[in-house]
Structures are given as structure tokens and as C-alpha cells.
Design an enzyme around this catalytic site. Structure first.
Site, PDB file in Angstrom:
ATOM      1  CB  SER A 111      -0.890   0.016   1.248  1.00 16.20           C
ATOM      2  OG  SER A 111      -1.566   1.256   1.391  1.00 16.20           O
TER       3      SER A 111
ATOM      4  CE1 TYR B 272      -3.486  -1.879   5.655  1.00 16.63           C
ATOM      5  CE2 TYR B 272      -3.370   0.345   4.754  1.00 16.63           C
ATOM      6  CZ  TYR B 272      -3.503  -1.019   4.568  1.00 16.63           C
ATOM      7  OH  TYR B 272      -3.625  -1.528   3.292  1.00 16.63           O
TER       8      TYR B 272
END
Length: 238
Positions: free
Chosen positions: A133, A146
Site C-alpha cells: 500500500s 496500518y
């Protein structure tokens, strides 16, 4: 099960929806026999039937579930797509349980699956594509858990590439904002909060990332794509 030499086999984790499902469809259209692997086995079976693939029930956080992958006779490509986020909390409000889940799924889950399939990948001189990501390179408020997990995945990916080159090729694809079930899962099914992430913005579709996966997997064995960052045009100014 003895596969014909010309047949190419891919395992896609998190294959029941979103980027994983789109990747399964794109790879199958490109001639791969795809193991559609996820917890929601009914969805995996439906997708597998449509694309001529094979459904696998897989929970990347459960070692016993992952160990079943060792029985696969041939794997030429592994797409580590299973992952996700929990909530959008500042560090001062962090939930240790949510952080544990994010690490267990994004980092340890990738390790478990890759380790289980290592003999097949080594034998095939195969390819591993880890779905990271942009959160693994650019931190944001409320994303510390995250961010930490995807930064960890990035470090693991780079180390693994150096450990196994040139026998196993390793690529990381880092999507930006993709409109999938990601935010709905992040916010525990809160549809209003999930919709607000995408409203009024350009958003990638799962098929955009799947096409990148398909392309990387189509390249000859002499080519190793290190890292790809893919984001919608209105996010590219970050």
C-alpha cells in the site's frame, strides 16, 4: 495431481472479493490456473467455477489452514493479497487488539503463506507478488497501526527479494485509494463512514490493480519488477 508442464498455477490469497477477485479473473484470462484462496469458501467456489480455477478455504492467520497449502503440487505464482485495516485511530487511542490483527494478517499472514509454498516456488523458479500500500511509504493521521503493518510488509518483501534472487522473483505493488470493501471492513460495516472515503474523489477500481498484477506475471523470467506505486490521479500529488 500431476500438472502438465505447460500449465501455470497461481495462488491468490484474499481471492474472494476486491483486488483478489479481480486478480483471479485477470490471471485466468491470461492462461493461468488459479487457486482462489480465502476464508469465504462459498465465494471462492463461485469465482473458481466461473474462471476454471480451484477454490481453497484459507485463513492466513491460522497456521493449520496455511499448512494445507503444502499439499499443492505446483505453484508458479503467489499473490499475497490478503490483508486489511482496522479503524482509523490516533496512536493515543490505539487498540492493541486491532494492531495485533493488522500485523497478523498483513505481515505474519504473508510470511506464513510464502513459507508454506516456498518449496514449490523454488522448484518453479517462480514469482511472488505482495500487495502492499502507499500507506507503507507515506504515513497518515489515524493510520499508525496500518502504516506500521505495511511498512513491515515492505521491509520483509525487500529482504526476501535479496535472499532469493535470482531463483525467485519478488515484486511489491502498492495501491493508493481503491474503491473496494476495504473501508467497509475497516469501519466494521459502517456504510456511511466507508462511503465518505470515496465520495467526491477519483478512485481506482480493483481491475486497475489486477491489470498490474497480470502484467508483472506476464513478463519473462529475466525481469524482476521491484516496486510499483499505483494511485488515482487526484492522490498523486501526495
Amino acid at each position: 495431481m500431476n500438472a502438465p508442464e505447460s500449465e501455470k498455477f497461481a495462488v491468490v490469497t484474499g481471492g474472494s472479493a476486491g483486488i483478489g477477485e479481480a486478480a483471479c479473473r485477470a490471471l485466468a484470462a491470461d492462461g493461468w490456473t488459479v487457486y482462489v484462496a480465502a476464508r469465504r469458501v462459498e465465494k471462492c467456489e463461485a469465482i473458481a467455477q466461473e474462471i476454471g480455477g480451484i477454490a481453497l478455504e484459507l485463513d492466513v492467520t491460522d497456521q493449520r489452514s496455511v499448512d494445507k497449502l503444502k499439499e499443492l503440487p505446483q505453484v508458479d505464482l503467489l499473490v499475497n493479497n490478503a490483508g486489511g485495516a482496522k479503524e482509523l485511530d490516533y496512536l493515543r487511542d490505539a487498540s492493541a487488539e486491532d494492531w495485533q490483527w493488522m500485523f497478523d494478517t498483513n505481515v505474519l499472514g504473508t510470511m506464513r503463506v510464502t513459507k508454506a509454498l516456498y518449496p514449490q516456488l523454488k522448484e518453479a523458479k517462480g514469482l511472488v507478488i505482495n500487495i502492499g500500500s502507499v500507506a507503507g511509504t507515506d504515513a497518515y493521521k489515524g493510520g499508525s497501526g496500518y502504516n506500521a503493518a505495511k511498512y513491515g510488509l515492505r521491509g520483509m518483501t525487500r529482504a526476501f527479494r535479496r535472499e532469493e534472487a535470482p531463483d525467485i522473483r519478488v515484486c511489491e505493488i502498492d495501491p493508493g485509494r481503491v474503491k473496494t470493501e476495504f473501508s467497509l471492513n475497516r469501519f466494521a460495516g459502517d456504510e456511511a463512514r466507508a462511503a465518505a472515503v470515496y465520495d467526491g474523489k477519483l478512485n481506482l477500481e480493483a481491475e486497475d490493480i489486477a491489470e498490474a498484477i497480470r502484467w508483472v506475471a506476464s513478463l519473462p523470467p529475466r525481469v524482476n519488477v521491484d516496486t510499483m506505486s499505483i494511485m488515482p490521479a487526484d492522490q498523486a500529488e501526495r
